[in-house]
Design a protein around this motif. Structure first.
Motif, PDB file in Angstrom:
ATOM      1  N   ALA A 105       0.825  -1.207   0.000  1.00  9.59           N
ATOM      2  CA  ALA A 105       0.000   0.000   0.000  1.00  9.59           C
ATOM      3  C   ALA A 105       0.858   1.256   0.000  1.00  9.59           C
ATOM      4  N   ARG A 106       1.938   1.235   0.747  1.00  6.42           N
ATOM      5  CA  ARG A 106       2.824   2.402   0.794  1.00  6.42           C
ATOM      6  C   ARG A 106       3.464   2.647  -0.568  1.00  6.42           C
ATOM      7  N   LEU A 109       0.924   4.145  -3.004  1.00  4.68           N
ATOM      8  CA  LEU A 109       0.673   5.564  -2.746  1.00  4.68           C
ATOM      9  C   LEU A 109       1.813   6.440  -3.247  1.00  4.68           C
ATOM     10  N   PHE A 110       3.046   5.954  -3.120  1.00  6.84           N
ATOM     11  CA  PHE A 110       4.192   6.738  -3.574  1.00  6.84           C
ATOM     12  C   PHE A 110       4.295   6.799  -5.092  1.00  6.84           C
ATOM     13  N   THR A 111       3.865   5.755  -5.763  1.00  7.50           N
ATOM     14  CA  THR A 111       3.999   5.711  -7.223  1.00  7.50           C
ATOM     15  C   THR A 111       2.767   6.242  -7.950  1.00  7.50           C
ATOM     16  N   SER A 112       1.669   6.460  -7.234  1.00  8.16           N
ATOM     17  CA  SER A 112       0.451   6.993  -7.853  1.00  8.16           C
ATOM     18  C   SER A 112       0.470   8.516  -7.800  1.00  8.16           C
ATOM     19  N   PRO A 113      -0.221   9.174  -8.718  1.00  7.39           N
ATOM     20  CA  PRO A 113      -0.343  10.634  -8.656  1.00  7.39           C
ATOM     21  C   PRO A 113      -0.923  11.076  -7.311  1.00  7.39           C
ATOM     22  N   ILE A 114      -0.460  12.210  -6.825  1.00  5.75           N
ATOM     23  CA  ILE A 114      -0.878  12.688  -5.506  1.00  5.75           C
ATOM     24  C   ILE A 114      -2.367  13.012  -5.496  1.00  5.75           C
ATOM     25  N   ALA A 115      -3.066  12.440  -4.532  1.00  3.05           N
ATOM     26  CA  ALA A 115      -4.519  12.603  -4.385  1.00  3.05           C
ATOM     27  C   ALA A 115      -4.816  13.284  -3.048  1.00  3.05           C
ATOM     28  N   PHE A 309      -6.625   0.010  -2.681  1.00  2.00           N
ATOM     29  CA  PHE A 309      -5.182   0.015  -2.963  1.00  2.00           C
ATOM     30  C   PHE A 309      -4.856  -0.836  -4.191  1.00  2.00           C
ATOM     31  N   LEU A 310      -5.516  -1.977  -4.324  1.00  3.35           N
ATOM     32  CA  LEU A 310      -5.274  -2.823  -5.484  1.00  3.35           C
ATOM     33  C   LEU A 310      -5.680  -2.105  -6.772  1.00  3.35           C
ATOM     34  N   THR A 311      -6.799  -1.412  -6.751  1.00  2.00           N
ATOM     35  CA  THR A 311      -7.254  -0.662  -7.922  1.00  2.00           C
ATOM     36  C   THR A 311      -6.305   0.479  -8.249  1.00  2.00           C
ATOM     37  N   LEU A 312      -5.820   1.184  -7.226  1.00  2.83           N
ATOM     38  CA  LEU A 312      -4.847   2.259  -7.454  1.00  2.83           C
ATOM     39  C   LEU A 312      -3.596   1.721  -8.140  1.00  2.83           C
ATOM     40  N   SER A 313      -3.169   0.537  -7.735  1.00  2.83           N
ATOM     41  CA  SER A 313      -1.998  -0.080  -8.348  1.00  2.83           C
ATOM     42  C   SER A 313      -2.240  -0.374  -9.827  1.00  2.83           C
ATOM     43  N   ILE A 314      -3.441  -0.859 -10.149  1.00  6.70           N
ATOM     44  CA  ILE A 314      -3.765  -1.208 -11.542  1.00  6.70           C
ATOM     45  C   ILE A 314      -3.863   0.030 -12.414  1.00  6.70           C
ATOM     46  N   ILE A 315      -4.607   1.045 -11.963  1.00 10.53           N
ATOM     47  CA  ILE A 315      -4.841   2.210 -12.822  1.00 10.53           C
ATOM     48  C   ILE A 315      -3.605   3.095 -12.954  1.00 10.53           C
ATOM     49  N   SER A 316      -2.673   2.993 -11.994  1.00 13.87           N
ATOM     50  CA  SER A 316      -1.446   3.792 -12.107  1.00 13.87           C
ATOM     51  C   SER A 316      -0.581   3.326 -13.272  1.00 13.87           C
ATOM     52  N   LYS A 317      -0.822   2.100 -13.731  1.00  9.80           N
ATOM     53  CA  LYS A 317      -0.056   1.553 -14.851  1.00  9.80           C
ATOM     54  C   LYS A 317      -0.734   1.831 -16.196  1.00  9.80           C
ATOM     55  N   LEU A 318      -1.899   2.449 -16.163  1.00 13.10           N
ATOM     56  CA  LEU A 318      -2.648   2.721 -17.388  1.00 13.10           C
ATOM     57  C   LEU A 318      -2.597   4.215 -17.717  1.00 13.10           C
ATOM     58  N   SER A 319      -2.584   4.521 -18.995  1.00  8.42           N
ATOM     59  CA  SER A 319      -2.630   5.916 -19.438  1.00  8.42           C
ATOM     60  C   SER A 319      -4.038   6.203 -19.937  1.00  8.42           C
TER      61      SER A 319
END
Length: 374
Positions: A105-106, A109-115, A309-319
């Motif tokens: 999870a950490r 959060l670090f690799t996803s755009p700041i929310a 958190f799992l969804t954030l991980s998936i969508i961070s890899k998509l443009s």
């Protein structure tokens, strides 16, 4: 209230309230998902006032628990056993998964755009990791809401952030039979001073304890309890069921949205002869999707951050565009949560509730046999 309404209350199941619980649970999922998306900075309220559905849950709990106590007349031990087996099994699974997911999870959060909630969530993870044994010990007993920040910082929100309200619920379960006894009609006037002392004592700790402490929510529980009390009235007046939340509005303005939701739900749920507006609300709350979600709502609530958190991980890899991201994130996190929650409800919640009932029944039979032999 007419005979049919009284029979509904005696059975202890009000379908509109089940649907309300399901809708509120999905609201929580959507709110927590949105608060993890960078695009939510541009929304009027990034977390969709996510505290509102939890406030509704608390009011509903006051109604349901006092209805249960009034209907079943369980011993304190039996009540606590049933409630423990209702809360802990699914919660402990969510706790175990959440602890194992802390590094993941950490990183997400670090690799996803700041929310809107990114910094707060990272801070909570770091706080938990730095004192993991202490936070885990508190969470295992569901007492994280009773620990002051001076002893353990943010203990109510660390490992399973949404479980602060489950800790509040557990505190309520421990105290509810005592409050019910003090409110029973027999010798009520002699018992009310004791109830007032109990309320004052609980409220006196509000400045020392945080948002996971029951004293902060006594007024919300009271609205639900008062609604139940009036629902037992023999009068047919439709206005009775909405008096508690409406009377509370001037004094509880911070809970306005939750009180209005409860007003609408109780207005349609506690009256058999319904007008057009009540029929529309009842159809919504009694719909199959709402009823199904209500049945698994506790699992939805306790599990959903895993899939946020799992969804954030998936969508961070998509443009993807911002609109597409929002729709995908909400749809995916909600769908995954529902599927998993159906499984935990079917294979953990239901079986363990049966175990709790069997265990308490066995103890009662054993106690009765001992008394007979004695």
């Amino acid at each position: 209230m007419n005979t049919k309404n009284n029979e509904t209350l005696k059975k202890g199941f009000i379908s509109e309230f089940e649907g309300l619980r399901g809708i509120m649970a999905i609201w929580v999922v959507v709110g927590h998902m949105l608060s993890g998306l960078a695009t939510s900075h541009y929304l009027p309220s990034p977390n969709l006032w996510n505290t509102v559905p939890v406030q509704v849950f608390i009011i509903l709990s006051g109604f349901v628990i006092f209805s249960l106590l009034d209907r079943e007349h369980q011993s304190y031990r039996t009540f606590i056993i049933h409630r423990a087996f209702r809360l802990f099994p699914a919660y402990l699974l969510a706790l175990a998964i959440s602890v194992l997911m802390l590094p993941f999870a950490r990183e997400v959060l670090f690799t996803s755009p700041i929310a809107p909630m990114t910094a707060a969530r990272i801070s909570l993870i770091d706080t938990a990791t730095n004192n993991l044994i202490e936070h885990l010990s508190a969470h295992l007993l569901l007492i994280q809401g009773l620990i002051p920040d001076s002893v353990l910082t943010n203990s109510a929100y660390t490992l399973v952030g949404q479980a602060w309200s489950v800790s509040v619920e557990w505190q309520f379960y421990i105290l509810a039979p005592i409050a019910y006894l003090l409110l029973k009609p027999r010798q009520r006037m002699y018992k009310l001073p004791a109830l007032a002392v109990l309320i004052a004592l609980l409220a006196s700790f509000n400045n020392k304890l945080g948002g996971g402490y029951i004293g902060q929510y006594l007024s919300l529980f009271a609205v639900g309890i008062a609604t139940f009390g009036l629902s037992k009235s023999s009068t047919k007046s439709k206005i009775l069921s909405i008096l508690p939340p409406l009377c509370a509005l001037p004094f509880m303005q911070e809970y306005t949205a939750a009180l209005l939701i409860w007003t609408a739900a109780s207005y349609c749920a506690l009256n058999v002869k319904k007008n057009t507006t009540q029929n529309i609300l009842s159809r919504i709350l009694n719909s199959k999707p709402a009823s199904y979600l209500g049945k698994i709502s506790y699992s939805i609530y306790i599990n959903h951050m895993i899939f946020v958190f799992l969804t954030l991980s998936i969508i961070s890899k998509l443009s993807m565009g911002s609109s597409s991201t929002i729709f995908l994130a909400i749809g995916l996190s909600t769908a995954l949560t529902i599927v998993f929650s159906h499984a935990t409800y079917s294979y953990i919640e239901k079986p363990m509730m049966r175990v709790g009932k069997a265990l308490s029944t066995r103890k009662l039979h054993s106690s009765a046999a001992t008394q007979e032999n004695g």
